[in-house]
Design a protein around this motif. Structure first.
Motif, PDB file in Angstrom:
ATOM      1  N   TYR A   1       2.399   1.544  -3.258  1.00 53.32           N
ATOM      2  CA  TYR A   1       1.428   2.241  -4.405  1.00 53.32           C
ATOM      3  C   TYR A   1       1.055   3.579  -4.244  1.00 53.32           C
ATOM      4  N   MET A   2       0.905   4.184  -2.653  1.00 48.40           N
ATOM      5  CA  MET A   2       0.689   5.387  -2.524  1.00 48.40           C
ATOM      6  C   MET A   2       1.769   6.260  -3.272  1.00 48.40           C
TER       7      MET A   2
ATOM      8  N   ASN B   1       4.186   5.766  -5.409  1.00 48.49           N
ATOM      9  CA  ASN B   1       3.950   5.756  -6.996  1.00 48.49           C
ATOM     10  C   ASN B   1       3.194   6.554  -7.484  1.00 48.49           C
ATOM     11  N   GLN B   2       1.891   6.604  -6.654  1.00 48.02           N
ATOM     12  CA  GLN B   2       0.616   7.520  -7.191  1.00 48.02           C
ATOM     13  C   GLN B   2       1.280   9.028  -7.426  1.00 48.02           C
ATOM     14  N   ILE B   3       1.954   9.269  -5.962  1.00 50.02           N
ATOM     15  CA  ILE B   3       2.658  10.767  -6.044  1.00 50.02           C
ATOM     16  C   ILE B   3       3.505  10.946  -7.079  1.00 50.02           C
TER      17      ILE B   3
ATOM     18  N   ARG C   1       0.774  -1.289  -0.087  1.00 54.22           N
ATOM     19  CA  ARG C   1       0.082  -0.154  -0.024  1.00 54.22           C
ATOM     20  C   ARG C   1       0.929   1.182  -0.006  1.00 54.22           C
TER      21      ARG C   1
ATOM     22  N   LYS D   1       3.510   9.729  -9.959  1.00 53.12           N
ATOM     23  CA  LYS D   1       2.762   9.685 -11.258  1.00 53.12           C
ATOM     24  C   LYS D   1       2.158  11.527 -11.431  1.00 53.12           C
ATOM     25  N   PHE D   2       1.786  11.784 -10.184  1.00 55.69           N
ATOM     26  CA  PHE D   2       1.396  13.209 -10.240  1.00 55.69           C
ATOM     27  C   PHE D   2       2.503  14.280 -10.784  1.00 55.69           C
TER      28      PHE D   2
ATOM     29  N   SER E   1       8.854   3.268  -8.365  1.00 57.81           N
ATOM     30  CA  SER E   1       9.137   3.683  -9.655  1.00 57.81           C
ATOM     31  C   SER E   1      10.579   4.346  -9.420  1.00 57.81           C
TER      32      SER E   1
END
Length: 96
Positions: free
Chosen positions: A11-12, A14-16, A8, A18-19, A60
């Motif tokens: 994932y979090m 990597n989401q940051i 988790r 992506k932004f 990433s």
């Protein structure tokens, strides 16, 4: 910590990433690092530090690089988790 929790957090992070990835590298890396430093709980950051030390699987490259720029979390200030004991149920204070 369970593997699920680490998944988790990865994932979090990597989401940051992506932004911020739409920005140039020299702005994205500090942006990711600042966001995590400003908004993540020290316990989350400490877990991510441990994950980085173990190789950072799943992160990433941009996020990995950003996390490496953060200063270490001061672990002596992180409160230890204490399980709650004797949690009153809904009828604990009911008087009949």
């Amino acid at each position: 910590m369970s593997a699920n929790t680490m998944e988790r957090l990865v994932y979090m992070a990597n989401q940051i990433g992506k932004f911020f990835e739409v920005q140039k590298h020299d702005r994205a890396v500090p942006g990711i690092a600042k966001h995590i430093k400003d908004f993540w709980d020290p316990r989350m950051r400490a877990r991510m530090e441990d994950h980085l030390a173990a190789g950072g699987e799943g992160l990433s490259p941009l996020v990995f690089e950003a996390l490496k720029t953060l200063p270490p979390v001061s672990r002596d200030t992180i409160p230890a988790a204490h399980p709650t004991q004797d949690v009153p149920g809904p009828t604990a204070h009911a008087h009949h």
